[in-house]
Write an enzyme that holds these catalytic residues in place. Structure first.
Site, short mmCIF file in Angstrom:
data_model
loop_
_atom_site.label_atom_id
_atom_site.label_comp_id
_atom_site.label_asym_id
_atom_site.label_seq_id
_atom_site.Cartn_x
_atom_site.Cartn_y
_atom_site.Cartn_z
N HIS A 395 2.79 0.78 -10.74
CA HIS A 395 1.81 1.85 -10.55
C HIS A 395 1.99 3.01 -11.53
O HIS A 395 1.15 3.91 -11.60
CB HIS A 395 1.90 2.38 -9.11
CG HIS A 395 0.60 2.85 -8.56
ND1 HIS A 395 -0.55 2.95 -9.31
CD2 HIS A 395 0.24 3.24 -7.30
CE1 HIS A 395 -1.55 3.38 -8.55
NE2 HIS A 395 -1.09 3.57 -7.33
N ASP A 399 -3.33 1.51 -12.80
CA ASP A 399 -4.02 2.18 -11.70
C ASP A 399 -4.51 1.15 -10.68
O ASP A 399 -4.72 -0.02 -11.00
CB ASP A 399 -5.21 2.99 -12.21
CG ASP A 399 -4.77 4.15 -13.11
OD1 ASP A 399 -3.66 4.66 -12.89
OD2 ASP A 399 -5.55 4.52 -14.01
#
Length: 424
Positions: A395, A399
């Site tokens: 992450h 995204d």
């Protein structure tokens, strides 16, 4: 007679230490030149160390699971006084005799040796080094440093018993126990139903890699349901009419081809993230790692340049690599270089999983088991063959929207398998 010291040779570029996984000799054994003395492991590959001369073993460097520094004493031999130098690094094995290869039985052998060490094997751990002074950088492997950070332990306060005062996992464990109890823990009573199993060889490498991935990568996991009814029909037809010599098609080759097409539109998912340098290395070639369970533990053989392979080539390479990984013949090149990974538990795949990314990659695609479930087609519930894809992403650089878009592209191709073969 004279004593000859055999030192641990340089077993790979940039490698400062190696784990001792197996002895082939014991103290008192008479060995011939080129006989294998023992085996060490680096980065999931095992290297056998040969004897440079005829002689009798009089000393061994520790036991299975110990971490040895490159250039440290490995074995001491009693040799004829006319033999060459008294101290020498063992000559690494020739490429023909010792290609770096995974050995599925190494972990089991090492465990057996640790449990039943020969009575005449000398215990020769070097004396504990003094505690480090403030400002000194203590010697320790990255995995030991990581554990110390997580436990809040100051390595400068720990006495190392490894080569040159190196702090080992055992040293850290003893320090943590003293911190909890205020004294050194007493051994378990002999009648207690507790078995201590030392983590060595491939199992330790797996543990270290999983610890790094879990502690350094903030995972986001995305689970999506896929209707594979049409794909399973196509797969059955292709397998039913396949030519002699062609491999049987599983789900994996179709998934690999779908991933290649999805990566062509999102190339930043086919990458390594160097978080220390803050650089994402985006790769043009799609090198898909296939997580494979072996008798020794989980390894990840790599299908290199999947973008250049058709369905049958992918299937053949997956079958070949899986067999090589399980029988221990996979080479170092075949076990390294993946840019994205697939993990599947087959029939045991469950409904959903949270796969751990193969560091330093940024994505992993997990395959769950296929099951017949009721599916609403807009007018009625009908039985369909359904499968979940459980995929995790780094992450820090991926995204949630990009992760979802990637999985949805794979889903669309698997649900309409003709799209895998047609260039739009």
């Amino acid at each position: 007679m004279a004593e000859r010291v055999v030192r641990l040779p340089d077993v790979g570029e940039g490698i400062a230490e190696a784990e001792l996984v197996e002895w082939h000799v014991k103290v008192g054994d008479v060995v011939r030149e080129d006989a294998v003395l023992g085996a060490v492991m680096t980065d999931k590959a095992t290297v056998e160390i040969p004897s440079p001369a005829d002689g009798r073993v009089i000393w061994l460097a520790g036991s299975a699971g110990d971490i040895l520094a490159i250039g440290s004493d490995f074995v001491r031999l009693e040799v004829d006084g006319k033999s060459a130098q008294a101290t020498e690094a063992a000559t690494p094995p020739s490429s023909a005799a010792s290609a770096l290869a995974q050995k599925p039985d190494v972990a089991a052998s090492a465990s057996r040796m640790a449990a039943s060490e020969p009575p005449n094997m000398l215990k020769s751990q070097p004396p504990a080094a003094p505690a480090h002074h403030a400002g000194d950088r203590p010697l320790a492997a990255p995995a030991v440093r990581l554990r110390a950070r997580e436990a809040g332990a100051d390595l400068r306060q720990i006495r190392g018993t490894g080569p040159a005062g190196r702090i080992t996992h055992d040293d850290l464990d003893a320090h943590l126990v003293r911190g909890r109890t205020g004294t050194t823990a007493a051994p378990y009573p002999t009648q207690a139903a507790v078995t201590d199993i030392k983590i060595v060889g491939l199992r330790r490498k797996i543990a270290e890699k999983m610890s790094v991935a879990s502690s350094r990568i903030p995972h986001i996991t995305y689970v999506e349901e896929v209707d594979v009814t049409a794909l399973e029909d196509l797969r059955a037809k292709l397998n039913g009419q396949k030519q002699t010599g062609k491999p049987k098609l599983t789900m994996l080759p179709f998934l690999m081809r779908a991933m290649v097409r999805a990566i062509a539109e999102q190339q930043h998912l086919n990458a390594h993230f160097d978080d220390e340098a803050g650089i994402v290395h985006q790769h043009a070639g799609v090198h898909i790692g296939i997580a494979t369970q072996t008798p020794a533990g989980l390894v990840v053989p790599v299908v290199h340049h999947a973008e250049a392979r058709d369905l049958w080539s992918c299937a053949a390479e997956v079958a070949r690599l899986a067999e090589a990984a399980r029988n221990g013949s996979a080479t170092r090149d075949e076990l390294t270089g993946s840019t994205i990974t697939i993990t599947s538990l087959g029939a045991l795949g469950g409904l959903a999983t949270t796969p751990i990314i193969n560091h330093p990659e940024v994505a992993i695609v997990g395959v769950n088991r296929i099951a017949i479930r009721p599916h609403w087609n807009g007018a009625a519930f009908v039985p369909r063959q359904m499968m979940n894809l459980s995929s995790s992403f780094d992450h820090r650089v991926i995204d949630g929207f990009d992760a979802a878009q990637f999985v949805q592209r794979i889903k669309t191709q698997l649900e309409t398998p003709a799209m895998i073969f047609i260039d739009a």
